[in-house]
Design an enzyme around this catalytic site. Structure first.
Site, PDB file in Angstrom:
ATOM      1  N   GLY A  56       0.843  -1.187   0.000  1.00 33.17           N
ATOM      2  CA  GLY A  56       0.000   0.000   0.000  1.00 33.17           C
ATOM      3  C   GLY A  56       0.881   1.240   0.000  1.00 33.17           C
ATOM      4  N   GLN A 111       2.800   9.902   1.420  1.00 32.17           N
ATOM      5  CA  GLN A 111       4.092   9.223   1.507  1.00 32.17           C
ATOM      6  C   GLN A 111       5.028   9.559   0.355  1.00 32.17           C
ATOM      7  OE1 GLN A 111       2.236   5.157   2.292  1.00 32.17           O
ATOM      8  NE2 GLN A 111       4.073   5.048   3.539  1.00 32.17           N
ATOM      9  N   CYS A 153       5.420  -0.087   7.819  1.00 30.42           N
ATOM     10  CA  CYS A 153       5.119   1.051   6.944  1.00 30.42           C
ATOM     11  C   CYS A 153       6.373   1.444   6.175  1.00 30.42           C
ATOM     12  CB  CYS A 153       4.649   2.224   7.807  1.00 30.42           C
ATOM     13  SG  CYS A 153       4.202   3.680   6.858  1.00 30.42           S
ATOM     14  N   LEU A 154       6.218   1.705   4.877  1.00 36.86           N
ATOM     15  CA  LEU A 154       7.372   2.074   4.055  1.00 36.86           C
ATOM     16  C   LEU A 154       8.040   3.356   4.561  1.00 36.86           C
ATOM     17  CD1 LEU A 154       6.027   1.352   0.444  1.00 36.86           C
ATOM     18  CD2 LEU A 154       7.637  -0.036   1.770  1.00 36.86           C
ATOM     19  N   HIS A 186      -4.979   1.118   7.226  1.00 35.77           N
ATOM     20  CA  HIS A 186      -3.617   1.643   7.403  1.00 35.77           C
ATOM     21  C   HIS A 186      -3.384   2.810   6.440  1.00 35.77           C
ATOM     22  CE1 HIS A 186       0.872   1.198   8.073  1.00 35.77           C
ATOM     23  NE2 HIS A 186       0.833   1.919   6.973  1.00 35.77           N
ATOM     24  N   GLU A 187      -3.772   2.612   5.171  1.00 29.42           N
ATOM     25  CA  GLU A 187      -3.559   3.659   4.163  1.00 29.42           C
ATOM     26  C   GLU A 187      -4.483   4.855   4.402  1.00 29.42           C
ATOM     27  OE1 GLU A 187      -0.939   3.487   2.458  1.00 29.42           O
ATOM     28  OE2 GLU A 187      -0.598   1.408   3.026  1.00 29.42           O
ATOM     29  N   HIS A 243      -3.152   7.272   6.712  1.00 23.27           N
ATOM     30  CA  HIS A 243      -2.135   8.175   6.136  1.00 23.27           C
ATOM     31  C   HIS A 243      -2.762   9.474   5.629  1.00 23.27           C
ATOM     32  CE1 HIS A 243       1.740   6.225   6.332  1.00 23.27           C
ATOM     33  NE2 HIS A 243       1.276   5.098   5.833  1.00 23.27           N
TER      34      HIS A 243
HETATM   35 ZN    ZN Z   1       2.156   3.246   5.961  1.00 19.32          ZN
END
Ligand code: ZN
Length: 183
Positions: free
Chosen positions: A44, A49, A95-96, A137-138, A141
């Protein structure tokens, strides 16, 4: 085009993102976000991000569980959580933007969501299990919330040094990142 992924500590990750004007052509952006996500082996990626404070995120969770998550490759534009059902479950998330940190997070198992696709068709769908997990989760963000915001104060204290290292770029990652405090 591959964007650098914004690291923990960048204010864009803490900002509530803006709605995208209906009809805006965002196909190229979505394509670039998929390219960026695959390069980083993510499931995701949300617009903040990559430094864009927009209500847009993409998912492709199929590699996590090809049998049950087949076809769960989507772009969610101006998404809304219409309903959350009471049942909750815990799963270890990462998370990236926060490489090397993982934590068990409790979230509703089933949700109803509304969103637009890249052709600006509106969809209403029920998501459950891992699909709902990745969505939430996304979605967080674009609300300026990170999964580590849910962990205990004590655990967060213990991770303080790690967070600081991430902001400064003192992490080992094999994808392109943008670190807010790198000198
Ligand atoms: Zn994330």
């Amino acid at each position: 085009m591959i964007y650098p992924i914004v690291a923990f500590g960048d204010p864009v990750l803490k900002k509530k993102a803006e709605e995208i004007e209906k009809g805006t052509d965002i196909k190229k952006l979505v394509e670039d976000m998929f390219e960026t996500m695959y390069e980083a082996n993510g499931v995701g990626l949300a617009a903040p991000q990559i430094g864009l404070s927009l209500r847009l995120f993409i998912v492709d969770a199929e590699p996590m569980d090809p049998e049950n998550l087949q076809g769960y490759k989507k772009a969610f534009i101006n998404p809304v959580i219409v309903e959350e059902f009471a049942e909750e479950w815990s799963y270890e998330e990462g998370c990236l933007s926060i490489p090397g940190v993982r934590a068990h997070i409790t979230r509703p198992e089933t949700i109803t969501v509304k969103y637009y696709d890249t052709d600006w068709n509106e969809h209403i769908e029920d998501l459950d299990g891992m699909k709902a997990r990745v969505f939430q989760h996304e979605y967080d963000h674009i609300e300026g919330i990170l999964f580590v915001d849910y962990i205990s104060t004590l655990r967060r204290k213990l991770l303080k040094g790690k967070f600081s290292d991430i902001s400064k770029g003192r992490v080992d990652v094999d994808y392109k990142m943008k670190f807010p405090l790198r000198k």
